[in-house]
Write a protein that holds these residues in place. Structure first.
Motif, PDB file in Angstrom:
ATOM      1  N   ALA A 287      34.040  -0.481   3.465  1.00 59.48           N
ATOM      2  CA  ALA A 287      32.953  -0.838   4.361  1.00 59.48           C
ATOM      3  C   ALA A 287      32.414   0.425   5.002  1.00 59.48           C
ATOM      4  O   ALA A 287      33.166   1.333   5.348  1.00 59.48           O
ATOM      5  CB  ALA A 287      33.451  -1.817   5.425  1.00 59.48           C
ATOM      6  N   THR A 288      31.125   0.548   5.145  1.00 60.67           N
ATOM      7  CA  THR A 288      30.524   1.739   5.752  1.00 60.67           C
ATOM      8  C   THR A 288      30.594   1.625   7.258  1.00 60.67           C
ATOM      9  O   THR A 288      30.309   0.581   7.840  1.00 60.67           O
ATOM     10  CB  THR A 288      29.068   1.887   5.306  1.00 60.67           C
ATOM     11  OG1 THR A 288      28.352   0.705   5.672  1.00 60.67           O
ATOM     12  CG2 THR A 288      28.999   2.073   3.798  1.00 60.67           C
ATOM     13  N   SER A 289      30.968   2.695   7.913  1.00 61.07           N
ATOM     14  CA  SER A 289      31.070   2.688   9.368  1.00 61.07           C
ATOM     15  C   SER A 289      31.090   4.118   9.855  1.00 61.07           C
ATOM     16  O   SER A 289      31.581   5.018   9.172  1.00 61.07           O
ATOM     17  CB  SER A 289      32.342   1.963   9.819  1.00 61.07           C
ATOM     18  OG  SER A 289      32.518   2.079  11.216  1.00 61.07           O
ATOM     19  N   LYS A 290      30.557   4.335  11.039  1.00 68.59           N
ATOM     20  CA  LYS A 290      30.630   5.648  11.652  1.00 68.59           C
ATOM     21  C   LYS A 290      32.080   5.959  11.966  1.00 68.59           C
ATOM     22  O   LYS A 290      32.788   5.146  12.546  1.00 68.59           O
ATOM     23  CB  LYS A 290      29.786   5.673  12.925  1.00 68.59           C
ATOM     24  CG  LYS A 290      29.757   7.024  13.615  1.00 68.59           C
ATOM     25  CD  LYS A 290      28.913   6.976  14.871  1.00 68.59           C
ATOM     26  CE  LYS A 290      28.910   8.322  15.584  1.00 68.59           C
ATOM     27  NZ  LYS A 290      28.109   8.257  16.836  1.00 68.59           N
ATOM     28  N   GLU A 291      32.526   7.144  11.557  1.00 68.70           N
ATOM     29  CA  GLU A 291      33.914   7.497  11.788  1.00 68.70           C
ATOM     30  C   GLU A 291      34.185   7.773  13.258  1.00 68.70           C
ATOM     31  O   GLU A 291      33.287   8.068  14.032  1.00 68.70           O
ATOM     32  CB  GLU A 291      34.297   8.703  10.926  1.00 68.70           C
ATOM     33  CG  GLU A 291      34.303   8.400   9.437  1.00 68.70           C
ATOM     34  CD  GLU A 291      34.973   9.488   8.619  1.00 68.70           C
ATOM     35  OE1 GLU A 291      35.595  10.382   9.214  1.00 68.70           O
ATOM     36  OE2 GLU A 291      34.902   9.420   7.378  1.00 68.70           O
TER      37      GLU A 291
ATOM     38  N   GLY B  58      41.359  -7.644   2.918  1.00 69.43           N
ATOM     39  CA  GLY B  58      41.698  -6.386   2.257  1.00 69.43           C
ATOM     40  C   GLY B  58      40.606  -5.346   2.326  1.00 69.43           C
ATOM     41  O   GLY B  58      40.745  -4.255   1.766  1.00 69.43           O
ATOM     42  N   ALA B  59      39.502  -5.644   3.021  1.00 66.92           N
ATOM     43  CA  ALA B  59      38.399  -4.691   3.131  1.00 66.92           C
ATOM     44  C   ALA B  59      38.849  -3.433   3.883  1.00 66.92           C
ATOM     45  O   ALA B  59      39.517  -3.515   4.910  1.00 66.92           O
ATOM     46  CB  ALA B  59      37.225  -5.330   3.851  1.00 66.92           C
ATOM     47  N   LYS B  60      38.478  -2.262   3.337  1.00 61.51           N
ATOM     48  CA  LYS B  60      38.900  -0.991   3.902  1.00 61.51           C
ATOM     49  C   LYS B  60      37.721  -0.279   4.567  1.00 61.51           C
ATOM     50  O   LYS B  60      36.613  -0.265   4.032  1.00 61.51           O
ATOM     51  CB  LYS B  60      39.476  -0.078   2.818  1.00 61.51           C
ATOM     52  CG  LYS B  60      40.657  -0.627   2.044  1.00 61.51           C
ATOM     53  CD  LYS B  60      41.148   0.385   1.027  1.00 61.51           C
ATOM     54  CE  LYS B  60      42.288  -0.151   0.173  1.00 61.51           C
ATOM     55  NZ  LYS B  60      41.846  -1.163  -0.787  1.00 61.51           N
ATOM     56  N   THR B  61      37.989   0.334   5.692  1.00 64.14           N
ATOM     57  CA  THR B  61      37.006   1.160   6.387  1.00 64.14           C
ATOM     58  C   THR B  61      37.648   2.496   6.723  1.00 64.14           C
ATOM     59  O   THR B  61      38.709   2.524   7.351  1.00 64.14           O
ATOM     60  CB  THR B  61      36.530   0.486   7.688  1.00 64.14           C
ATOM     61  OG1 THR B  61      36.002  -0.794   7.398  1.00 64.14           O
ATOM     62  CG2 THR B  61      35.470   1.334   8.371  1.00 64.14           C
ATOM     63  N   VAL B  62      37.027   3.565   6.301  1.00 64.35           N
ATOM     64  CA  VAL B  62      37.540   4.893   6.636  1.00 64.35           C
ATOM     65  C   VAL B  62      37.123   5.222   8.058  1.00 64.35           C
ATOM     66  O   VAL B  62      35.940   5.237   8.383  1.00 64.35           O
ATOM     67  CB  VAL B  62      36.991   5.955   5.664  1.00 64.35           C
ATOM     68  CG1 VAL B  62      37.485   7.350   6.068  1.00 64.35           C
ATOM     69  CG2 VAL B  62      37.411   5.644   4.236  1.00 64.35           C
ATOM     70  N   ILE B  63      38.095   5.504   8.930  1.00 62.52           N
ATOM     71  CA  ILE B  63      37.764   5.821  10.322  1.00 62.52           C
ATOM     72  C   ILE B  63      37.918   7.299  10.641  1.00 62.52           C
ATOM     73  O   ILE B  63      37.399   7.773  11.649  1.00 62.52           O
ATOM     74  CB  ILE B  63      38.597   4.986  11.304  1.00 62.52           C
ATOM     75  CG1 ILE B  63      40.063   5.424  11.293  1.00 62.52           C
ATOM     76  CG2 ILE B  63      38.475   3.488  11.014  1.00 62.52           C
ATOM     77  CD1 ILE B  63      40.801   5.101  12.550  1.00 62.52           C
ATOM     78  N   ALA B  64      38.628   8.047   9.791  1.00 60.91           N
ATOM     79  CA  ALA B  64      38.789   9.491  10.027  1.00 60.91           C
ATOM     80  C   ALA B  64      39.115  10.168   8.711  1.00 60.91           C
ATOM     81  O   ALA B  64      39.971   9.694   7.950  1.00 60.91           O
ATOM     82  CB  ALA B  64      39.880   9.763  11.048  1.00 60.91           C
ATOM     83  N   SER B  65      38.454  11.297   8.438  1.00 57.55           N
ATOM     84  CA  SER B  65      38.632  12.017   7.177  1.00 57.55           C
ATOM     85  C   SER B  65      39.014  13.472   7.434  1.00 57.55           C
ATOM     86  O   SER B  65      38.911  13.963   8.560  1.00 57.55           O
ATOM     87  CB  SER B  65      37.334  11.983   6.360  1.00 57.55           C
ATOM     88  OG  SER B  65      36.893  10.667   6.132  1.00 57.55           O
ATOM     89  N   ASN B  66      39.442  14.122   6.371  1.00 57.06           N
ATOM     90  CA  ASN B  66      39.744  15.564   6.406  1.00 57.06           C
ATOM     91  C   ASN B  66      40.781  15.908   7.477  1.00 57.06           C
ATOM     92  O   ASN B  66      40.638  16.899   8.196  1.00 57.06           O
ATOM     93  CB  ASN B  66      38.469  16.373   6.631  1.00 57.06           C
ATOM     94  CG  ASN B  66      37.431  16.120   5.557  1.00 57.06           C
ATOM     95  OD1 ASN B  66      37.743  16.100   4.370  1.00 57.06           O
ATOM     96  ND2 ASN B  66      36.184  15.897   5.981  1.00 57.06           N
TER      97      ASN B  66
END
Length: 564
Positions: free
Chosen positions: A32-36, A510-518
């Motif tokens: 899912a697209t979301s602001k991190e 089971g939907a995934k949302t990236v909340i923090a990268s790198n």
């Protein structure tokens, strides 16, 4: 170094079996697209991952080793600047020694190996198959001696005469000359340049001994220590032997002539090694504080050369009281808390000062904080109100995490067996809730009887009903899932170490949302060790703030949700 009572060979076998799968990058998945979330370091990082071995070369350069960090470093004692000299895994230095010709030797404790580096820069493996090679030292004639501690208990000589030959292969332990065994944990030692005897502490006996290197005869010269960890001879007065006590943080001197003991300095528990420079200045290490200190032999005053707020932060938990968020940190060599607003770090328990276990998993239950350790095969119960250790449970098969139920029962995930085990409140009765977990790492309490477990070897998150043993896969296709917690909105927040990120997963869809990268997470395991050597922890507060441990930087992230 003191990573005693290590996990069983079975635990390693289970971990290694899953490590290849766990280290693979996960396939691309739809998210899912979301602001991190915004990222900040609540607690800054530091060098080392527990600092242990310490030695000066003939040019007065200071070298330090880190076992969990698997690296060997050079430290500028005047500025505190640090640079890495030998990388993982070869650089895993529990102890370091220099010969007169400049040859450097060190013990790779977890690998069971001993290395030397010649003055021309060539690195040679000179021994393997040892059970916890710990301390080592050169005699003035260039002979090299090494002890096994915690995973063994013996003293050996390594014959270096043929190591420069092209066909040389490292000696297994069976080819080394065994000088003595069952000494009681001969830790950091030195060989006297005048009389040729070895002087060192007996960790498990609270004594300091003199050892004849030809016959193995042992003569106790001092006793009454809590946990003596290392001993070195003062180059300015070779009748004085300096000893550190890791259990008390004290530094002592002992006259080899009169056997008289004198307290030199009092620091915090967790000291691990010491070294003198050519000017007779005394330096000591603290594995608990990632620190190196210059200790004045006359006044006892200590000056910090380098130090860290955290040593090796792993699993996390968070509690909220009166609007104040407190992060509980399993810091391998201690159990610490961090103020969620200011980042202030406080000690609760220090290894060998207050406990002998090495916490890697942590949870905050209704009554107790639970500390789990596959290093020491223990689950410890800490009173949440007092911070005091109330019980140490043993007999597990490499426990990686534990949860406390409302009735006081404990649920323990075992790496070696792959079982989730239920333990009665009194600790006397145990039963298996479910089996065949694929490299369990961390757990989180869900609603009712539900528990969530990350499987690093399976790349998945499981939901388990602890009342019935029923289970289902909530999410799979993850690259190295480690730390996990349940957010206030019911989503699961997971450290996906293989992708250097934190994802939020809806347990129903089971939907995934990236909340923090790198993120700087995912300290590399050592060859033959578990894939999650130290787990990356995740803890979600009631406010929605997410805390994540950086095992690479020895730091603590604070991730703040975006504004609605």
């Amino acid at each position: 170094m003191s990573l005693g009572r290590f996990c069983t060979a079975a635990a390693f076998a289970v971990a290694v079996a899953g490590s290849a799968l766990a280290q693979q990058a996960a396939p691309a998945t739809s998210s899912a697209t979301s602001k991190e979330y915004s990222q900040q370091f609540l607690v800054p990082g530091s060098w080392f991952h527990g600092v242990h071995g310490l030695a000066f070369n003939k040019d007065d350069q200071l070298f330090a080793g880190s076992v969990i960090g698997q690296a060997l470093y050079r430290v500028q004692v005047d500025t505190g600047e640090v640079d890495r000299v030998i990388d993982a895994p070869t650089g895993m230095a529990d102890d370091i020694a220099f010969a007169d010709d400049g040859t450097m030797a060190w013990t790779a404790f977890l690998l069971g190996k001993v290395y030397i580096r010649k003055p021309n820069g060539k690195t040679i493996e000179v021994a393997n198959g040892m059970g916890g090679p710990n301390s080592l030292a050169f005699g003035k004639d260039g002979r090299l001696f090494v002890s096994e501690v915690f995973l063994g208990d013996a003293l050996y000589e390594i014959d270096l005469k043929n190591v420069d030959k092209p066909d040389f292969k490292s000696f297994p332990r069976t080819e080394l000359r065994r000088i003595a065994e069952k000494l009681g944990g001969l830790n950091g030692f030195e060989i006297h340049r005048d009389d040729g005897f070895l002087y060192g502490p007996l960790w498990f006996k609270g004594e300091v001994a003199k050892v004849n290197l030809e016959t193995g005869a042992i003569d106790v010269i001092a006793s009454g220590f809590k946990i003596p960890a290392a001993a070195n001879i003062d180059p300015q007065n070779r009748d004085n032997l300096f000893v550190i006590d890791t259990g008390t943080g004290d530094v002592w001197s002992i006259s080899l002539t009169s056997k008289a003991k004198k307290l030199v300095a009092s620091l915090k528990p967790g000291l691990d090694n010491l070294a003198f420079d050519s000017r007779g200045r005394l330096f000591v290490t603290s594995m608990t504080d990632n620190g190196i200190y210059l200790v004045d032999k006359h006044t006892g005053a200590a000056r910090t050369i380098v130090e860290g707020k955290l040593a090796v932060p792993t699993d996390l938990a968070v509690t909220t009281e009166g609007g104040k968020e407190t992060v509980h940190v399993a810091d391998v060599f201690s159990y610490r808390t961090v103020d969620g607003q200011s980042g202030e770090v406080s000690d609760v328990l220090r290894v060998h000062g207050d406990t002998h276990a090495y916490p890697l998993g942590i949870s905050a239950g209704p009554r107790h904080v639970l500390l789990s350790s596959w290093f020491s095969n223990t689950v410890e119960k800490i009173n949440r109100k007092t911070g005091k250790l109330v019980a140490t449970l043993t007999g597990f098969a490499a426990p990686v995490d534990a949860l406390e139920g409302a009735d006081g029962s404990l649920y323990v995930a075992e790496l070696a067996s792959g079982n989730l085990v239920k333990v009665s409140p009194d600790g006397k009765t145990r039963s298996v809730v479910t089996k065949e977990l694929r490299g369990p790492v961390a757990m989180a309490q869900g609603p009712g009887n539900l528990v969530y477990i990350t499987e690093i070897a399976g790349g998945a998150v499981l939901q388990i009903d602890v009342a019935t043993g029923g289970r289902k896969v909530v999410a799979d296709g993850l690259a190295g899932p480690e730390g996990i917690d349940v957010g206030p909105d019911g989503r699961l927040f997971i450290a996906e170490v293989g992708q250097k990120r934190v994802v939020a997963i809806d347990p129903s869809s089971g939907a995934k949302t990236v909340i923090a990268s790198n993120l700087d997470i995912g300290l590399a395991p050592f060859p033959g060790g578990p894939p999650a050597l130290v787990p990356t922890g995740v803890a979600v507060a009631r406010s929605g703030t997410v805390y994540v441990s950086s095992d690479i930087r020895n730091a603590l992230y604070k991730l703040t949700p975006p504004s609605p």
